[in-house]
Design an enzyme around this catalytic site. Structure first.
Site, PDB file in Angstrom:
ATOM      1  N   GLU A  23      36.003  46.010  67.477  1.00 47.79           N
ATOM      2  CA  GLU A  23      37.214  45.981  66.663  1.00 47.79           C
ATOM      3  C   GLU A  23      36.893  45.165  65.420  1.00 47.79           C
ATOM      4  O   GLU A  23      36.206  44.141  65.499  1.00 47.79           O
ATOM      5  CB  GLU A  23      38.375  45.330  67.421  1.00 47.79           C
ATOM      6  CG  GLU A  23      39.628  45.138  66.564  1.00 47.79           C
ATOM      7  CD  GLU A  23      40.748  44.407  67.315  1.00 47.79           C
ATOM      8  OE1 GLU A  23      40.877  44.611  68.533  1.00 47.79           O
ATOM      9  OE2 GLU A  23      41.486  43.643  66.671  1.00 47.79           O
ATOM     10  N   GLU A  78      44.296  39.312  58.876  1.00 48.62           N
ATOM     11  CA  GLU A  78      45.454  38.955  59.685  1.00 48.62           C
ATOM     12  C   GLU A  78      45.998  37.623  59.184  1.00 48.62           C
ATOM     13  O   GLU A  78      45.234  36.730  58.809  1.00 48.62           O
ATOM     14  CB  GLU A  78      45.074  38.793  61.152  1.00 48.62           C
ATOM     15  CG  GLU A  78      44.570  40.053  61.820  1.00 48.62           C
ATOM     16  CD  GLU A  78      44.210  39.806  63.276  1.00 48.62           C
ATOM     17  OE1 GLU A  78      45.031  40.149  64.145  1.00 48.62           O
ATOM     18  OE2 GLU A  78      43.131  39.258  63.539  1.00 48.62           O
TER      19      GLU A  78
END
Length: 388
Positions: A241, A246
């Site tokens: 991933e 974020e």
């Protein structure tokens, strides 16, 4: 976001064209002032790789460059760019991406018109239960919908809006999440040795909010699959991933992360963060969030400044660098196969680690929006990739 245990109303109108009219000069002054305010001798803090027992789901930015111009050029701030950098040890920041190279446009969405382009994007629906991951196994409380109150194109932006769903339940929320699964995926290749994946976004600010721009493996995934984050090398996180960006809560820092290693709970993560100068927030304006991905390294950028670099085990000292435990995998696995793109605005709950289990409080008394001005992917011919 992270995947396992995995990842990651009323309507507010934005004036037409508001996403595309921020002045690059004003934003440049921000970086310049930040650089001047930087304390002398600031050194990156080594944080080191860490396991991820709980998986969270998943500029001055210049005005957008023309498609033919390649990735957006950014100012060249002094070292650290006025930012405080925290990263895994052994991966010092590199120089900003070199503008003027013959990048080829591979994917673009400038979010013109008045509807999501479903030839490029899918709506992601629900609370993760489809994958056996209630709350996307991060304790998230939002239910993703395709309703225009949660996902819409407006004012030349994609708008992902989180809002309270039930006035009697302060932890209820709906929001938006989209992906390019089965419609667009990318990885470095023999044709394009470097790929640059970037988005110009304005994040919201508020306790428990968690906007993210991230990637999951395409190979081994499909729209009706009930396994999120699964790929050619196995279930999350053996197939990898990549979290481009974020942020959470007051949005004073952004984090870039890769997840890799074995199947949960034998997964590993490596990450770097950049912290803004005091009294500033990513929510104050639009910023460009990007990665440049090559076979054996991935570089993370905020507004053109490379704040973190991760390397594969193939070129790292023994015991370091990304890897997968899958049998027969190549030296740069799991990040040697195509990944698809994801954008979402999550709402954390009392058990959401990434948001610090922050209380939702009054955050959703008014709808909160993640604005995405554009998403672009460029490829640089293999012969010109500088780090092959």
């Amino acid at each position: 976001m992270k995947v396992t245990h995995k990842t990651r109303g009323s309507s507010t109108v934005v004036a037409r064209g508001s996403c595309n009219k921020l002045a690059a000069a004003v934003l440049s002054l921000f970086l310049l002032a930040a650089a001047q305010a930087q304390a002398p001798g600031l050194a990156p803090a080594a944080v080191g790789p860490a396991g991820s027992p709980q998986a969270p789901g998943h500029a001055p930015a210049p005005a957008p460059a023309s498609a033919a111009a390649g990735p957006a050029a950014s100012p060249s701030p002094s070292p650290a760019g006025g930012y405080n950098i925290s990263q895994d040890s052994g991966s010092p920041p590199a120089a900003p991406s070199t503008p003027g190279l013959p990048w080829e446009l591979l994917f673009i969405d400038d979010f013109q018109g008045d509807a999501l382009d479903q030839s490029k994007w899918n709506y992601v629906l629900g609370d993760g239960s489809t994958y056996g991951l209630h709350g996307f196994s991060n304790g998230e409380v939002q239910w993703y919908t395709s309703d225009p109150s949660n996902v819409r194109v407006e004012g030349d932006c994609l708008v992902l809006q989180a809002q309270q769903a039930d006035a009697s339940n302060p932890w209820s929320a709906t929001s938006g999440r989209v992906s390019t699964l089965d419609k667009f995926s990318i990885a470095p290749s023999a044709q394009f040795g470097t790929v640059r994946i970037e988005a110009r976004m304005k994040v919201p600010r508020g306790s428990a909010l968690w906007p993210a721009f991230w990637l999951l493996p395409q190979v081994g995934a499909w729209m009706q699959s009930t396994c999120l984050g699964c790929g050619a090398y196995g279930n999350w996180a053996a197939s990898g991933e990549i979290d481009v960006a974020e942020a959470a809560n007051d949005m004073t820092s952004v984090q870039g992360t890769i997840h890799y290693g074995g199947l949960y709970p034998a997964n590993v993560q490596s990450h770097g963060s950049v912290y803004l100068p005091p009294n500033t927030s990513l929510a104050d304006d639009f910023h460009v969030y990007a990665i440049e991905w090559e076979a054996s390294q991935i570089r993370w950028y905020l507004d053109g400044y490379n704040y973190y670099t991760a390397y594969s085990a193939a070129i790292s000292p023994p015991g370091s660098g990304w890897y997968t435990t899958a049998q027969g995998a190549g030296p740069n696995a799991p990040f040697d196969l195509p990944f698809y793109l994801i954008l979402n605005l999550a709402v954390g709950g009392p058990q959401t680690v990434f948001t610090g289990c922050a209380p939702l409080g009054t955050t959703l008394n008014q709808p909160q929006q993640l604005f995405v001005d554009w998403v672009r992917v460029h490829g640089l011919p293999w012969a010109l990739s500088q780090h092959q």
